[in-house]
Design a protein around this motif. Structure first.
Motif, PDB file in Angstrom:
ATOM      1  N   ARG A   1      -4.001 -13.410 -30.047  1.00  0.00           N
ATOM      2  CA  ARG A   1      -2.833 -14.103 -30.586  1.00  0.00           C
ATOM      3  C   ARG A   1      -2.077 -14.780 -29.431  1.00  0.00           C
ATOM      4  O   ARG A   1      -1.916 -14.212 -28.357  1.00  0.00           O
ATOM      5  N   ARG A   2      -1.614 -16.003 -29.676  1.00  0.00           N
ATOM      6  CA  ARG A   2      -0.870 -16.741 -28.653  1.00  0.00           C
ATOM      7  C   ARG A   2       0.637 -16.538 -28.830  1.00  0.00           C
ATOM      8  O   ARG A   2       1.122 -16.460 -29.955  1.00  0.00           O
ATOM      9  N   ILE A   3       1.334 -16.462 -27.703  1.00  0.00           N
ATOM     10  CA  ILE A   3       2.789 -16.365 -27.741  1.00  0.00           C
ATOM     11  C   ILE A   3       3.394 -17.655 -27.219  1.00  0.00           C
ATOM     12  O   ILE A   3       2.701 -18.483 -26.619  1.00  0.00           O
ATOM     13  N   ASP A   4       4.669 -17.828 -27.442  1.00  0.00           N
ATOM     14  CA  ASP A   4       5.353 -19.073 -27.086  1.00  0.00           C
ATOM     15  C   ASP A   4       5.789 -19.068 -25.620  1.00  0.00           C
ATOM     16  O   ASP A   4       6.975 -19.223 -25.302  1.00  0.00           O
ATOM     17  N   LYS A   5       4.801 -18.879 -24.723  1.00  0.00           N
ATOM     18  CA  LYS A   5       5.047 -18.938 -23.281  1.00  0.00           C
ATOM     19  C   LYS A   5       3.827 -19.549 -22.616  1.00  0.00           C
ATOM     20  O   LYS A   5       2.691 -19.305 -23.036  1.00  0.00           O
ATOM     21  N   THR A   6       4.056 -20.344 -21.562  1.00  0.00           N
ATOM     22  CA  THR A   6       2.955 -20.950 -20.825  1.00  0.00           C
ATOM     23  C   THR A   6       2.453 -19.996 -19.737  1.00  0.00           C
ATOM     24  O   THR A   6       3.084 -18.975 -19.447  1.00  0.00           O
ATOM     25  N   ILE A   7       1.320 -20.345 -19.137  1.00  0.00           N
ATOM     26  CA  ILE A   7       0.760 -19.535 -18.051  1.00  0.00           C
ATOM     27  C   ILE A   7       1.748 -19.443 -16.899  1.00  0.00           C
ATOM     28  O   ILE A   7       1.947 -18.373 -16.315  1.00  0.00           O
ATOM     29  N   GLU A   8       2.377 -20.566 -16.556  1.00  0.00           N
ATOM     30  CA  GLU A   8       3.333 -20.564 -15.440  1.00  0.00           C
ATOM     31  C   GLU A   8       4.516 -19.649 -15.726  1.00  0.00           C
ATOM     32  O   GLU A   8       4.999 -18.946 -14.834  1.00  0.00           O
ATOM     33  N   GLU A   9       4.993 -19.649 -16.963  1.00  0.00           N
ATOM     34  CA  GLU A   9       6.099 -18.757 -17.319  1.00  0.00           C
ATOM     35  C   GLU A   9       5.668 -17.296 -17.230  1.00  0.00           C
ATOM     36  O   GLU A   9       6.432 -16.443 -16.751  1.00  0.00           O
ATOM     37  N   VAL A  10       4.446 -17.014 -17.655  1.00  0.00           N
ATOM     38  CA  VAL A  10       3.934 -15.642 -17.570  1.00  0.00           C
ATOM     39  C   VAL A  10       3.763 -15.230 -16.112  1.00  0.00           C
ATOM     40  O   VAL A  10       4.087 -14.102 -15.722  1.00  0.00           O
ATOM     41  N   LYS A  11       3.263 -16.132 -15.267  1.00  0.00           N
ATOM     42  CA  LYS A  11       3.108 -15.842 -13.834  1.00  0.00           C
ATOM     43  C   LYS A  11       4.439 -15.461 -13.203  1.00  0.00           C
ATOM     44  O   LYS A  11       4.531 -14.508 -12.418  1.00  0.00           O
ATOM     45  N   LEU A  12       5.479 -16.231 -13.533  1.00  0.00           N
ATOM     46  CA  LEU A  12       6.802 -15.952 -12.969  1.00  0.00           C
ATOM     47  C   LEU A  12       7.299 -14.574 -13.403  1.00  0.00           C
ATOM     48  O   LEU A  12       7.874 -13.828 -12.597  1.00  0.00           O
ATOM     49  N   GLU A  13       7.066 -14.218 -14.661  1.00  0.00           N
ATOM     50  CA  GLU A  13       7.492 -12.901 -15.141  1.00  0.00           C
ATOM     51  C   GLU A  13       6.715 -11.789 -14.445  1.00  0.00           C
ATOM     52  O   GLU A  13       7.283 -10.774 -14.037  1.00  0.00           O
ATOM     53  N   MET A  14       5.400 -11.980 -14.301  1.00  0.00           N
ATOM     54  CA  MET A  14       4.568 -10.942 -13.704  1.00  0.00           C
ATOM     55  C   MET A  14       4.880 -10.729 -12.225  1.00  0.00           C
ATOM     56  O   MET A  14       4.593  -9.671 -11.667  1.00  0.00           O
ATOM     57  N   ALA A  15       5.461 -11.741 -11.592  1.00  0.00           N
ATOM     58  CA  ALA A  15       5.809 -11.633 -10.172  1.00  0.00           C
ATOM     59  C   ALA A  15       7.103 -10.866  -9.943  1.00  0.00           C
ATOM     60  O   ALA A  15       7.417 -10.509  -8.802  1.00  0.00           O
ATOM     61  N   GLN A  16       7.855 -10.601 -10.993  1.00  0.00           N
ATOM     62  CA  GLN A  16       9.116  -9.881 -10.843  1.00  0.00           C
ATOM     63  C   GLN A  16       8.867  -8.395 -10.552  1.00  0.00           C
ATOM     64  O   GLN A  16       7.938  -7.806 -11.112  1.00  0.00           O
TER      65      GLN A  16
END
Length: 285
Positions: free
Chosen positions: A210-225
């Motif tokens: 299932r896809r969520i309303d976030k791009t790869i770049e947005e996910v990368k930024l979150e995962m880097a926190q």
């Protein structure tokens, strides 16, 4: 004179032999010039023997529990690259090591982590999965020994899906061992994996993408926190603020309606009118 010539030839032979041996020996040095590379990496249930060195690509790891598969715990990449984890198996379908691949635009770098304390083949009935390794993928609910149907959430613009199932038992084998497939930006496939325990018993798992309303770049930024926990939390339909507010309002509306109907019912069915005069009386003797 002959002794001198013989000594010169002997020295030359030794130098050539030493050079040939060094050339034949595989190097642990990674071609890290102008390409992404790992700065740090850690595994659950495993310790890298001698510690991780970013200039090397071949390591051995010692498993805390030799019967339990190691899992990627954390990593740090210098540069822009995707990380992909796979497992190496022997001809008995028993795990012998972990391969970690950094994939980037100009190529890839592969790191090998061979088990230093792998046990002999052992027959068990453990056909459980312990994790699903996936680029920018998140499984919900968390994989456990009871459920076999899950959802795999990915960013809205992910077009390359790389998945490796991780068996709980190093003696078990999962088919397929890994999946690499291209997607368009709308595809949401359903994937199946079958875990084969060493005693021959099997267990099938299904994952609905299932896809969520976030791009790869947005996910990368979150995962880097540093406090990162989940990129899908709060994005699922039932977790969205608008849905939560609407649900609360609906519940509140039902409560208000119930109270209104209860009060109205009491008024409507009341047989006595306080303003009506009695038309008969009962005398007491």
């Amino acid at each position: 004179m002959r002794k001198i010539i013989f000594a010169v030839f002997a020295a030359a032979f030794c130098i050539i032999a030493a050079f040939s041996a060094n050339a034949a020996e595989p190097s642990n040095e990674t071609p890290l010039s102008n390409v992404p590379y790992l700065e740090e990496i850690e595994f659950e249930n495993a310790v890298i023997d001698g510690g991780f060195v970013s200039g090397q690509t071949a390591f051995s790891i010692t498993l805390d529990d030799p019967d339990t598969s190691p899992r990627l715990r954390s990593y740090k990449i210098n540069g822009d690259a995707n990380i992909f984890v796979t497992y190496n198996y022997d001809n008995m379908h028993r795990q012998t090591g972990v391969y970690v691949t950094l994939s980037f635009e100009s190529g890839s770098v592969i790191y090998t982590f061979n088990y230093s304390n792998a046990r002999d083949f052992k027959i068990t009935d453990n056909a459980d999965l312990s994790a699903l390794s996936c680029d920018y993928g998140e499984v919900q609910p968390a994989i456990n020994s009871n459920d076999t149907v899950y959802k795999l959430y990915i960013p809205s613009d992910l077009t390359q899906l790389n998945i490796t199932p991780v068996t709980a038992d190093t003696n078990a084998y999962c088919y397929p061992a890994n999946i690499s497939m291209g997607l368009n930006d709308e595809q949401e496939p359903e994937l199946s994996f079958t875990v084969n325990a060493s005693d021959g018993s099997t267990k099938m798992y299904e994952f609905k993408v299932r896809r969520i309303d976030k791009t790869i770049e947005e996910v990368k930024l979150e995962m880097a926190q540093p406090d990162y926990v989940s990129f899908a939390r709060g994005e699922l339909f039932y977790q969205r603020p608008a849905v939560i507010i609407a649900s609360v309002c609906a519940v509140a509306g039902v409560i208000i309606l119930f109270v209104f109907l209860s009060v109205t019912r009491r008024i409507i069915v009341n047989p006595r009118d306080k303003d009506e005069k009695p038309f008969y009386s009962v005398s007491k003797e």
